[in-house]
Design a protein around this motif. Structure first.
Motif, PDB file in Angstrom:
ATOM      1  N   PHE A  43      26.751  10.537  55.528  1.00  9.15           N
ATOM      2  CA  PHE A  43      26.546   8.998  54.867  1.00  9.15           C
ATOM      3  C   PHE A  43      28.118   8.215  55.131  1.00  9.15           C
ATOM      4  O   PHE A  43      28.113   6.904  54.640  1.00  9.15           O
ATOM      5  CB  PHE A  43      26.769   9.553  54.053  1.00  9.15           C
ATOM      6  N   SER A  44      29.149   8.850  56.177  1.00  6.53           N
ATOM      7  CA  SER A  44      29.636   7.932  56.857  1.00  6.53           C
ATOM      8  C   SER A  44      30.066   7.677  57.826  1.00  6.53           C
ATOM      9  O   SER A  44      29.674   8.836  59.028  1.00  6.53           O
ATOM     10  CB  SER A  44      30.710   8.181  55.750  1.00  6.53           C
ATOM     11  N   TYR A  64      26.638   7.880  62.604  1.00  7.42           N
ATOM     12  CA  TYR A  64      26.956   8.831  61.509  1.00  7.42           C
ATOM     13  C   TYR A  64      26.566  10.004  62.503  1.00  7.42           C
ATOM     14  O   TYR A  64      25.118  10.793  62.199  1.00  7.42           O
ATOM     15  CB  TYR A  64      25.733   8.714  61.120  1.00  7.42           C
ATOM     16  N   ASN A  87      22.090  11.190  47.160  1.00  8.82           N
ATOM     17  CA  ASN A  87      21.820  10.768  48.581  1.00  8.82           C
ATOM     18  C   ASN A  87      21.000  11.561  49.017  1.00  8.82           C
ATOM     19  O   ASN A  87      20.154  11.027  50.205  1.00  8.82           O
ATOM     20  CB  ASN A  87      23.385  10.376  49.929  1.00  8.82           C
ATOM     21  N   SER A  88      21.807  12.862  49.541  1.00 13.92           N
ATOM     22  CA  SER A  88      20.579  14.085  49.677  1.00 13.92           C
ATOM     23  C   SER A  88      18.874  14.335  49.031  1.00 13.92           C
ATOM     24  O   SER A  88      17.319  14.265  50.035  1.00 13.92           O
ATOM     25  CB  SER A  88      21.031  15.295  49.254  1.00 13.92           C
ATOM     26  N   GLN A 136      17.260  11.882  50.540  1.00 18.32           N
ATOM     27  CA  GLN A 136      16.941  11.535  52.189  1.00 18.32           C
ATOM     28  C   GLN A 136      15.513  12.762  52.374  1.00 18.32           C
ATOM     29  O   GLN A 136      15.077  11.813  52.974  1.00 18.32           O
ATOM     30  CB  GLN A 136      18.483  11.814  53.014  1.00 18.32           C
ATOM     31  N   GLN A 158      24.028   0.360  53.631  1.00 19.05           N
ATOM     32  CA  GLN A 158      25.037   1.052  54.373  1.00 19.05           C
ATOM     33  C   GLN A 158      25.905   0.227  54.611  1.00 19.05           C
ATOM     34  O   GLN A 158      27.037   0.511  55.075  1.00 19.05           O
ATOM     35  CB  GLN A 158      24.869   1.828  55.161  1.00 19.05           C
ATOM     36  N   ASP A 167      30.437  -1.016  58.013  1.00 24.24           N
ATOM     37  CA  ASP A 167      29.960  -0.041  56.896  1.00 24.24           C
ATOM     38  C   ASP A 167      30.990  -0.075  55.009  1.00 24.24           C
ATOM     39  O   ASP A 167      31.591  -0.234  55.653  1.00 24.24           O
ATOM     40  CB  ASP A 167      30.143   1.250  57.455  1.00 24.24           C
ATOM     41  N   VAL A 210      23.681   5.465  45.898  1.00 24.48           N
ATOM     42  CA  VAL A 210      22.324   6.196  47.569  1.00 24.48           C
ATOM     43  C   VAL A 210      22.889   5.014  48.717  1.00 24.48           C
ATOM     44  O   VAL A 210      22.318   3.694  48.798  1.00 24.48           O
ATOM     45  CB  VAL A 210      21.242   6.154  47.368  1.00 24.48           C
ATOM     46  N   PHE A 211      22.951   5.278  50.063  1.00 24.76           N
ATOM     47  CA  PHE A 211      24.037   4.157  50.642  1.00 24.76           C
ATOM     48  C   PHE A 211      22.990   4.567  51.987  1.00 24.76           C
ATOM     49  O   PHE A 211      22.635   5.589  52.065  1.00 24.76           O
ATOM     50  CB  PHE A 211      24.608   5.005  51.618  1.00 24.76           C
ATOM     51  N   ASP A 212      22.280   3.136  51.995  1.00 29.54           N
ATOM     52  CA  ASP A 212      20.884   2.958  52.253  1.00 29.54           C
ATOM     53  C   ASP A 212      21.144   1.428  53.859  1.00 29.54           C
ATOM     54  O   ASP A 212      21.673   0.935  53.747  1.00 29.54           O
ATOM     55  CB  ASP A 212      20.149   1.843  51.209  1.00 29.54           C
ATOM     56  N   TYR A 240      15.096   3.521  53.106  1.00 29.17           N
ATOM     57  CA  TYR A 240      14.811   4.377  51.838  1.00 29.17           C
ATOM     58  C   TYR A 240      14.305   3.601  50.913  1.00 29.17           C
ATOM     59  O   TYR A 240      13.524   3.665  50.239  1.00 29.17           O
ATOM     60  CB  TYR A 240      16.149   4.910  51.131  1.00 29.17           C
TER      61      TYR A 240
END
Length: 347
Positions: free
Chosen positions: A53-54, A73, A174-175, A178, A202, A208, A235-237, A241
């Motif tokens: 996620f980074s 990523y 996040n998981s 995803q 994101q 980022d 949650v990084f979108d 998502y």
């Protein structure tokens, strides 16, 4: 013959390798004990499509950056390859196949017993097993009667076993998101949670989110700061998502109250048939080898501050969630936490 060392590091995942880097820089005699056959931690067990996620430039261990495009990523397999290359490059003294069964404080040193009977001795121990080998699933009434499949996200690999099924994914991180979005391609999916998902773009303003976090020094917030802040799960979108929710391919509901033989019961009392439930509900500290030492509380969590045991002299931790800063337990945070611990150990 028993070899006596300055430090034993338990675990050769990201936390253990970062610790090894800093120990090597101080010229200490150490070994890293790894239960598996490769210095890659739990990464190979995660689902096949997992991406960090980074971006790569925020996900490197100290002294050895990810190769290739720093803005990409990295995938699960790229992380595995990176960790193996990292260990090989620095030629750390890693003993594989050495599952630690027990750590025994013995005067001014520790005796560390492996499951196959080997004994290792050192004046200090760093527990760097992290959390990712001990998945957590909350207790939900009726689970033992449910006839469908129940698994943790650590056991989930890819969507093909769930084709045509009714699937619930439990979690708000996040998981969870995803996995749920991936499953919508083959199954009818609901995200069930106690706290609604909080989305963060994101790449706000074309950069980022981790660039902004680094610029604002949020990564440097210590555990004390974190305790005073609200802790919503973000949650990084990257733009896919929330779109899945808008298109109606995925919905979000409050956590079901109990299992039945054929499904679940929702908070409004409605019963629904379900084929599978995947819990993406995180992990707990993987530290059973410390039981009996006084290093753990009643819940099995370490009694520590900033990675230093508060009850056992010479015992340290790296890789715990929230150990020192917001980035602890991540690739980008492992090096900073390890540096703090090794500086304390050397003193």
């Amino acid at each position: 013959m028993t070899t006596r060392l300055d430090v034993l590091v338990i675990g050769a995942g990201q936390a253990g390798l970062a610790t090894a880097y800093h120990l090597q820089g101080h010229g200490l005699r150490f070994q890293v004990l790894e239960a598996g056959q490769r210095p890659v931690g739990a990464w190979p067990q995660h689902y096949a499509s997992l991406k960090l996620f980074s971006p790569a430039r925020h996900a490197s261990l100290p002294g050895w950056p990810f190769s290739g495009d720093p803005e990409r990523y990295p995938t699960r397999n790229e992380v595995v390859a990176y960790l193996e290359a990292y260990a090989a490059h620095f030629q750390f003294p890693i003993v594989t196949g050495a599952e630690v069964a027990q750590v025994l404080p013995d005067g001014e040193e520790f005796r560390v017993l492996s499951a196959d009977g080997r004994i290792f001795c050192a004046r200090a121990v760093v527990a760097a097993t992290g959390t990712f080998r001990r998945p957590f699933m909350p207790e939900v009434p009726g689970r033992e009667t449910f006839g469908g499949q129940v698994l943790h996200s650590l056991a989930y690999q890819e969507p093909s076993p769930f084709v045509g099924q009714r699937v619930l994914v439990v979690g708000a991180g996040n998981s969870a998101v995803q996995i749920a979005v991936e499953l919508t391609e083959v199954a009818r999916v609901t995200l069930a949670n106690r706290t609604r998902v909080q989305f963060t773009p994101q790449r706000p303003l074309g950069r980022d989110v981790h660039d902004w976090i680094t610029w604002a020094r949020v990564d440097q917030l210590t555990l004390g700061h974190l305790r005073r802040l609200p802790s919503p799960r973000h949650v990084f979108d990257p733009g896919v998502y929330r779109a899945a929710f808008r298109r109606g391919k995925l919905d979000e509901r409050r956590m079901f109250t109990r299992f039945t033989a054929g499904g679940v019961v929702w908070p409004d009392g409605q019963e629904e048939r379900v084929d599978a439930v995947i819990f993406a509900t995180g992990y707990r500290a993987n530290l059973d080898f410390l039981r009996g030492t006084g290093a753990l509380d009643r819940q099995g969590e370490p009694v520590q501050r900033l990675g230093v045991s508060r009850t056992v002299s010479g015992l340290y931790f790296v890789g715990l969630s929230g150990q020192r800063a917001l980035a602890s337990a991540t690739l980008r945070g492992a090096g900073q936490d390890a540096a703090v611990v090794v500086r304390h150990l050397v003193r």
